[in-house]
Design a protein around this motif. Structure first.
Motif, short mmCIF file in Angstrom:
data_model
loop_
_atom_site.label_atom_id
_atom_site.label_comp_id
_atom_site.label_asym_id
_atom_site.label_seq_id
_atom_site.Cartn_x
_atom_site.Cartn_y
_atom_site.Cartn_z
N TYR A 17 1.99 1.02 -2.25
CA TYR A 17 2.60 2.46 -2.29
C TYR A 17 1.73 3.51 -1.97
CZ TYR A 17 5.93 -0.07 -5.21
OH TYR A 17 7.01 -1.16 -5.68
N ASP A 18 0.49 3.09 -1.65
CA ASP A 18 -0.54 4.38 -1.49
C ASP A 18 -0.76 4.90 -0.09
OD1 ASP A 18 -2.82 6.23 -1.79
OD2 ASP A 18 -3.95 4.97 -3.32
N VAL A 19 0.00 5.53 0.15
CA VAL A 19 -0.16 6.20 1.87
C VAL A 19 -1.08 6.61 2.02
CG1 VAL A 19 1.17 7.74 3.26
CG2 VAL A 19 2.71 6.53 1.50
N ALA A 20 -1.95 7.58 1.22
CA ALA A 20 -3.43 8.23 1.46
C ALA A 20 -4.23 7.29 1.61
CB ALA A 20 -3.57 9.38 0.34
N SER A 44 3.20 -0.88 7.08
CA SER A 44 1.66 -0.96 6.76
C SER A 44 1.19 0.23 6.08
CB SER A 44 1.21 -0.94 8.34
OG SER A 44 1.27 0.12 9.16
N VAL A 45 2.04 1.46 5.97
CA VAL A 45 1.29 2.65 5.23
C VAL A 45 1.76 2.56 3.72
CG1 VAL A 45 0.83 4.08 7.11
CG2 VAL A 45 3.17 4.16 6.06
N THR A 46 2.71 1.59 3.30
CA THR A 46 3.21 1.52 1.75
C THR A 46 3.00 0.28 1.34
OG1 THR A 46 5.59 0.98 2.66
CG2 THR A 46 4.85 3.62 2.13
N GLY A 47 2.89 -1.05 2.32
CA GLY A 47 3.09 -2.09 1.85
C GLY A 47 4.63 -2.55 1.64
N ARG A 61 -0.38 13.44 4.46
CA ARG A 61 -1.09 11.94 3.89
C ARG A 61 -1.30 11.26 5.31
NH1 ARG A 61 2.69 9.56 -0.65
NH2 ARG A 61 4.02 10.37 0.96
N LEU A 62 -0.75 11.40 6.52
CA LEU A 62 -0.92 10.66 7.67
C LEU A 62 -1.98 11.51 8.70
CD1 LEU A 62 2.60 9.84 8.78
CD2 LEU A 62 1.29 8.54 7.72
N ALA A 63 -2.69 12.52 8.09
CA ALA A 63 -3.58 13.17 8.84
C ALA A 63 -4.74 12.41 9.19
CB ALA A 63 -4.06 14.36 8.25
#
Length: 234
Positions: A17-20, A44-47, A61-63
Motif C-alpha cells: 500500500y505504500d506509494v511513496a 507495482s506502486v501499491t502491491g 508521491r510519484l515525484a
C-alpha cells in the motif's frame, strides 16, 4: 532511420500500500537500469492489494519516479490503481517521463475477483517511443489471444506487459510470452512481480524477461525481488 531501443524489465521490492516508498524503489531501479524504457509489474506502486486506494497520474508521491526519468531520459511504465474521468477504478499502466505521468492503458481482461472492484478498459493501447510502437498489456490480457491480436492489429514492434503470477506459474508466463511473439512476429517484454504481495500471492514468480520475435528468450531475471534485466532492440 530508427534508433536502437534499450528496454528493461524490473521487479522491485514492494511495500504493501505504500506509494511513496514504492516510488522511491522505482526511482532507484530506473537509475540503475540505464534504459530508455523500463517496464514494471502489475500494480507495482501499491502491491497487488485490490482494496488499495486509487491514485491519479498527478499524485505528488510519484515525484521520485518523474525525477529519476528526468535525470536518465527514461520512460517508466508503472502499474497503479487509477480512476477514470467518470470515477470508475481501473487496474492501469502509467507512462512516466521527466515531464510527469499520464494514464497509458486500462487493463481490458479482469480476473473474477478484480471485476468485483475494477472496471475493464475500453480498448487496446499503443505507445510510441522513439519510433518504436509498444503494445500495452496487464497480466490476464496476455493470456487472452484476442488481446494480443487486437493490439497487434494497431501495428506494434514490442508487446509489453506488467504481470503477477504465482511461483508455480513460471512455465505459463513463459508460454504466453512465446505464443504472442511467434503468432505476431513481435518482441515481448514482461515485468513480473517478485516476492510476496496481497490476495494470497505469498511467493510471486518473478522471472521477468524479454523474448525475441521467434519466441526465444533474450534475457531473463531470477525470482528474487529487486532484480532487473535489459537488452537493446534493433
Amino acid at each position: 532511420m530508427r534508433m536502437p531501443l534499450v528496454i528493461a524489465v524490473a521487479q522491485p521490492v514492494c511495500a504493501p500500500y505504500d506509494v511513496a516508498a514504492n516510488a522511491d524503489a522505482h526511482a532507484a531501479t530506473i537509475r540503475a537500469a540505464g534504459a530508455r524504457v523500463i517496464v514494471f509489474p502489475e500494480l507495482s506502486v501499491t502491491g497487488y492489494h485490490l482494496d488499495a486506494p486509487v491514485i491519479t497520474a498527478e499524485d505528488p508521491r510519484l515525484a521520485p519516479i518523474v525525477s529519476a526519468c528526468a535525470e536518465t531520459g527514461s520512460l517508466a511504465l508503472v502499474g497503479a490503481p487509477v480512476a477514470d474521468e467518470e470515477g470508475s477504478p481501473h487496474i492501469s499502466m502509467l507512462a512516466v517521463d521527466g515531464g510527469g505521468a499520464l494514464v497509458a492503458y486500462h487493463k481490458l481482461w479482469l480476473g473474477t475477483t478484480e471485476a468485483q472492484r475494477f472496471a475493464p478498459g475500453a480498448k487496446p493501447a499503443v505507445l510510441e517511443v522513439d519510433g518504436w510502437r509498444l503494445g500495452l498489456a496487464i497480466c490476464k490480457d496476455m493470456g487472452v489471444p484476442q488481446h494480443a491480436s487486437d493490439t497487434a492489429a494497431l501495428g506494434i514492434d514490442v508487446y509489453v506487459g506488467g504481470t503477477l503470477k504465482h511461483a508455480d506459474e513460471t512455465t505459463l508466463q513463459d508460454e504466453r510470452a512465446r505464443r504472442v511473439a511467434i503468432e505476431h512476429g513481435v518482441r515481448v517484454a514482461v515485468a513480473s512481480f517478485a516476492g510476496s504481495t496481497g490476495e494470497g500471492y505469498t511467493s510471486a514468480a518473478g522471472r521477468s524477461g524479454i523474448w525475441s520475435a521467434d519466441g526465444s528468450v533474450i534475457t531473463q531475471t531470477g525470482p528474487e525481488p529487486g532484480a532487473l534485466t535489459r537488452t537493446t532492440l534493433r
